[in-house]
Design an enzyme around this catalytic site. Structure first.
Site, PDB file in Angstrom:
ATOM      1  CB  SER A  77      -0.966  -0.040   1.189  1.00 54.59           C
ATOM      2  OG  SER A  77      -2.074   0.806   0.994  1.00 54.59           O
ATOM      3  CG  ASP A 193      -4.053  -2.069   0.250  1.00 55.32           C
ATOM      4  OD1 ASP A 193      -3.177  -2.728   0.844  1.00 55.32           O
ATOM      5  OD2 ASP A 193      -4.148  -0.830   0.360  1.00 55.32           O
TER       6      ASP A 193
END
Length: 312
Positions: A77, A193
């Site tokens: 991320s 993610d």
């Protein structure tokens, strides 16, 4: 054969520990290191946490100032975003200058139609374009420091390690928070993610040959009493999910750095300097432990032997 080799190594290390290299005992020459001291491959693993990720900059700056080599960067991320900027240039000053230009509007391209007809509130195009404009290395293979971003295969729930191809696409996929960003079609997979499965991908660094892993956790303190909209709901649910898998994976770090950013909101881009300072302070506090881990590794992997006889 392998057992005998292992036993010989143990004997040599025990002899070296009992007999200083510079002092002879009982009239016998002391053991001395053979060749230069070995150098461990040190990986920096950067976890996810949205705006809290500015703490990663402080961590990298301090490691650079303390002359701790970073031989590999693995990020999830926002950790993949900060890690990519650094790995492309290997300069903490440029990292700070580039990252501090980043604002919330550079990342989130929210739209009503996205929510109605898409698979996320934001497309993610803005984030990908920002990376293309600010990270001059287009492909991961050409990074100055070996780099990998971690994403999640949404269809099958598998961890996906992105260590080749487009830097911008890899960062976008690794940062595609489910429900906030649309999933990313990349390398034949439907990606979101990486924090869904591994918010601090220590295992990835070790699988890539890291001898020592320094991991940075910015997921501490998931409490949020001020949830007022759908984005807040989604981010809070994601934070809880990320924090749970961090509890499992962080135990495998050789050194864990935890900057004090637990009260910074996931979308609060006004706290950049404070987050960076928290990263600096946490890393300074961790330095004795980092030095000890490195020294112990070097001692355990140094080969000793008898000195060469003096010339006649």
């Amino acid at each position: 054969m392998r057992f005998l080799k292992w036993m010989m190594t143990i004997v040599v290390l025990l002899l070296a520990a009992c007999q200083p290299a510079t002092v002879a005992k009982n009239g016998q020459p002391a053991l001395v290191p053979v060749g230069p001291p070995p150098k461990p491959k040190i990986a920096l693993v950067l976890g996810g946490g949205a705006a809290r990720g500015f703490a990663h900059i402080g961590v990298i700056r301090t490691l650079e100032q303390e002359k701790v080599p970073i031989d590999m960067v693995v990020g999830t991320s926002v950790g993949s975003l900060i890690g990519a900027i650094y790995a492309a240039d290997q300069n903490s000053f440029n990292l700070e200058w580039t990252a501090f230009q980043l604002e919330k509007d550079d990342i989130f391209d929210f739209g009503v139609m996205n929510a109605v007809t898409g698979l996320g509130l934001a497309k993610g195009d803005k984030l990908e374009e920002w990376v293309k404009g600010h990270v001059k290395t287009a492909n991961i293979e050409n990074m100055k420091v070996p780099f990998a971003a971690v994403a999640t295969d949404l269809n099958w729930g598998n961890k996906v390690v992105l260590d080749k191809g487009s830097v911008a696409k890899a960062v976008r996929a690794s940062s595609a928070i489910p429900g906030v960003f649309q999933p990313v079609q990349h390398q034949g997979k439907f990606l979101v993610d990486g924090g869904v499965v591994d918010n601090i991908p220590i295992s990835v660094a070790k699988a890539k040959g890291a001898d020592i892993v320094i991991a940075v956790d910015i997921s501490h303190n998931i409490g949020n009493p001020n949830i007022t909209n759908l984005v807040g709901v989604t981010l809070q649910a994601t934070s809880i999910m990320f924090a749970l898998n961090v509890e499992h994976s962080k135990k495998d770090a050789d050194v864990l750095i935890t900057p004090a950013v637990g009260d910074v909101g996931m979308l609060d881009f006004t706290q950049k300097k404070r987050c960076m300072q928290a990263g600096i302070e946490a890393t300074q506090k961790a330095m004795p432990g980092i030095r000890k881990v490195i020294d112990n590794w070097v001692a355990a992997h140094t080969v000793y032997g008898l000195p060469a006889p003096p010339a006649p």
